[in-house]
Write a protein that holds these residues in place. Structure first.
Motif, short mmCIF file in Angstrom:
data_model
loop_
_atom_site.label_atom_id
_atom_site.label_comp_id
_atom_site.label_asym_id
_atom_site.label_seq_id
_atom_site.Cartn_x
_atom_site.Cartn_y
_atom_site.Cartn_z
N ILE A 217 0.88 -1.17 0.00
CA ILE A 217 0.00 0.00 0.00
C ILE A 217 0.92 1.22 0.00
O ILE A 217 1.75 1.38 0.90
CB ILE A 217 -0.93 0.05 1.22
CG1 ILE A 217 -1.69 -1.27 1.37
CG2 ILE A 217 -1.91 1.22 1.10
CD1 ILE A 217 -2.60 -1.32 2.60
N ILE A 218 0.78 2.04 -1.02
CA ILE A 218 1.75 3.11 -1.26
C ILE A 218 1.02 4.44 -1.38
O ILE A 218 0.11 4.58 -2.20
CB ILE A 218 2.50 2.86 -2.58
CG1 ILE A 218 3.15 1.46 -2.59
CG2 ILE A 218 3.54 3.95 -2.83
CD1 ILE A 218 3.50 0.95 -3.98
N VAL A 219 1.40 5.41 -0.55
CA VAL A 219 0.94 6.77 -0.76
C VAL A 219 1.96 7.42 -1.67
O VAL A 219 3.15 7.46 -1.34
CB VAL A 219 0.82 7.57 0.55
CG1 VAL A 219 0.42 9.01 0.26
CG2 VAL A 219 -0.18 6.91 1.49
N SER A 220 1.53 7.88 -2.84
CA SER A 220 2.49 8.44 -3.79
C SER A 220 1.81 9.40 -4.74
O SER A 220 0.64 9.25 -5.08
CB SER A 220 3.13 7.30 -4.59
OG SER A 220 4.03 7.83 -5.55
N HIS A 221 2.60 10.40 -5.15
CA HIS A 221 2.12 11.30 -6.19
C HIS A 221 2.81 11.00 -7.51
O HIS A 221 2.72 11.79 -8.45
CB HIS A 221 2.37 12.76 -5.78
CG HIS A 221 1.62 13.17 -4.55
ND1 HIS A 221 0.24 13.12 -4.49
CD2 HIS A 221 2.04 13.59 -3.34
CE1 HIS A 221 -0.13 13.53 -3.29
NE2 HIS A 221 0.93 13.80 -2.57
N GLU A 222 3.53 9.88 -7.57
CA GLU A 222 4.22 9.49 -8.79
C GLU A 222 3.23 8.79 -9.71
O GLU A 222 3.03 7.58 -9.64
CB GLU A 222 5.40 8.55 -8.48
CG GLU A 222 6.48 9.18 -7.62
CD GLU A 222 7.32 10.20 -8.38
OE1 GLU A 222 7.30 10.17 -9.63
OE2 GLU A 222 7.96 11.03 -7.72
N MET A 223 2.59 9.55 -10.58
CA MET A 223 1.49 9.00 -11.35
C MET A 223 1.95 8.03 -12.45
O MET A 223 1.26 7.08 -12.78
CB MET A 223 0.65 10.13 -11.94
CG MET A 223 -0.05 10.93 -10.85
SD MET A 223 -1.13 9.88 -9.82
CE MET A 223 -1.31 10.89 -8.37
N GLY A 224 3.15 8.27 -13.02
CA GLY A 224 3.67 7.34 -14.03
C GLY A 224 3.92 5.97 -13.41
O GLY A 224 3.52 4.93 -13.93
N PHE A 225 4.56 6.00 -12.26
CA PHE A 225 4.81 4.78 -11.49
C PHE A 225 3.49 4.07 -11.15
O PHE A 225 3.35 2.86 -11.29
CB PHE A 225 5.56 5.15 -10.21
CG PHE A 225 5.62 4.08 -9.16
CD1 PHE A 225 6.56 3.06 -9.23
CD2 PHE A 225 4.75 4.10 -8.08
CE1 PHE A 225 6.61 2.07 -8.25
CE2 PHE A 225 4.79 3.13 -7.10
CZ PHE A 225 5.73 2.10 -7.19
N THR A 226 2.51 4.86 -10.72
CA THR A 226 1.21 4.29 -10.34
C THR A 226 0.56 3.59 -11.53
O THR A 226 0.07 2.46 -11.40
CB THR A 226 0.30 5.41 -9.80
OG1 THR A 226 0.93 6.00 -8.67
CG2 THR A 226 -1.06 4.87 -9.39
N ARG A 227 0.57 4.24 -12.68
CA ARG A 227 0.01 3.63 -13.90
C ARG A 227 0.67 2.30 -14.20
O ARG A 227 0.03 1.34 -14.60
CB ARG A 227 0.26 4.55 -15.09
CG ARG A 227 -0.79 5.58 -15.35
CD ARG A 227 -0.75 5.96 -16.83
NE ARG A 227 -2.01 6.53 -17.24
CZ ARG A 227 -2.25 7.85 -17.26
NH1 ARG A 227 -1.33 8.70 -16.89
NH2 ARG A 227 -3.43 8.29 -17.65
N GLU A 228 2.00 2.27 -14.00
CA GLU A 228 2.78 1.09 -14.37
C GLU A 228 2.59 -0.05 -13.38
O GLU A 228 2.51 -1.22 -13.77
CB GLU A 228 4.26 1.50 -14.41
CG GLU A 228 5.14 0.61 -15.25
CD GLU A 228 6.57 1.11 -15.23
OE1 GLU A 228 7.48 0.27 -15.20
OE2 GLU A 228 6.79 2.35 -15.24
N VAL A 229 2.50 0.26 -12.09
CA VAL A 229 2.63 -0.77 -11.07
C VAL A 229 1.34 -1.09 -10.32
O VAL A 229 1.12 -2.22 -9.89
CB VAL A 229 3.73 -0.37 -10.05
CG1 VAL A 229 3.85 -1.38 -8.92
CG2 VAL A 229 5.07 -0.23 -10.76
#
Ligand code: ATP
Ligand code: MG
Length: 267
Positions: A217-229
């Protein structure tokens, strides 16, 4: 290292690895979390997004009871976290020792790495498995070396954390969390304190972990990473989950106006 080494320990529970039921949390007279209910499957990678103050950090911290809750239930691996139900139906807090055992099953990586400054990198990694879980030192050290190799820092075993870059320190922090062989890893904005050129190396370690089957469970604003993973994105606003689903769907066709507003700022 093989994929199975990162997968959850065998347990008697077959259900979701995380289940929360109507969590409510107040800070004074401010209602910070409202009826937050989620289920997370084994091996699932969930990214939690939402505007500042939405309650993302607070929610993550409730999962291992770094933050107590006012009502609701939290289960990890089928086990109620932090509380037991007494015969009269009321709940009571479990002992500090029992809570420490539950926490050891949940890895937590913070924005600011929080490594022990007086220990070497390798000691940072093997210390808790030996002190908290009672693992044999020789085995814990061997596993610490494996994990250090896994995050690409074999040559840093004997230095102190302060001599490392932010990206390197965060990779050590991830290895330290993994050393406890957790069933679940929580990350609270693990790259937001890093210089831009170091973000990629930390995200890569997290991608490898996801590919190896770790529940995250990851809080992140890295949207490219989120799309990928991410298997799923959960959007929080004002202490509640307002929308969730496949990242591609949520990002391209958000249902909620507040999601749209938030995404327009980060995408
Ligand atoms: N210890 C505390 N005491 C009082 N209020 C708090 C405390 N911790 C957090 N809050 C409040 O709870 C709300 C949720 O905070 P939280 O840190 O969980 O948000 P967040 O979604 O993680 O935000 P950010 O994206 O800025 O990290 C905020 O209004 C915050 O001010
Ligand atoms: Mg936060």
């Amino acid at each position: 290292m093989t994929a199975t080494e990162f997968t959850a320990p065998v347990t008697t529970s077959d259900g979701p690895i995380v289940r929360t039921v109507d969590i409510n949390k107040w800070f004074g007279d401010r209602h910070i979390l409202t009826d937050v209910s989620i289920e997370i499957e084994r091996g699932e990678v969930v990214v939690l997004v939402g505007p500042s103050g939405a309650g993302k950090t607070t929610f993550l911290r409730t999962l291992n009871r770094l933050e107590p809750i006012d009502s609701g239930e939290i289960y990890v691996n089928g086990e109620r976290i932090g509380e037991r139900v007494r015969e009269n139906g009321r709940t009571a807090e479990i002992s500090a020792k029992a809570l420490a055992k539950q926490r050891s099953n949940i890895g937590f990586v913070f924005q600011h790495f929080n490594l022990f400054p007086h220990m070497t990198v390798l000691e940072n990694i093997w210390h808790s498995p030996v002190r908290v879980k009672g693992e044999k030192k020789s085995e814990a050290v061997a596993y610490a070396r494996e994990l250090l190799a896994r995050v690409g820092l074999s040559d840093k075993a004997d230095v102190r954390p302060r001599s490392l870059s932010g990206g390197q320190q965060q990779r050590v922090a991830i290895a330290r969390a993994l050393a406890m062989r957790p069933a679940l890893m929580l990350f609270d904005e693990p790259t937001s304190a890093l210089d831009p050129e170091m973000v990629g190396e930390v995200l890569q370690v997290m991608k490898d972990l996801a590919a190896a089957g770790m529940t995250m469970i990851i809080v992140s604003h890295e949207m490219g990473f989120t799309r990928e993973v991410a298997d799923r994105v959960i959007v929080m606003d004002a202490g509640a989950i307002i929308e969730q689903g496949d990242p591609e769907l949520v990002f391209t066709a958000p249902k909620h106006e507040r999601t749209r507003q938030f995404l327009s700022k980060v995408l």
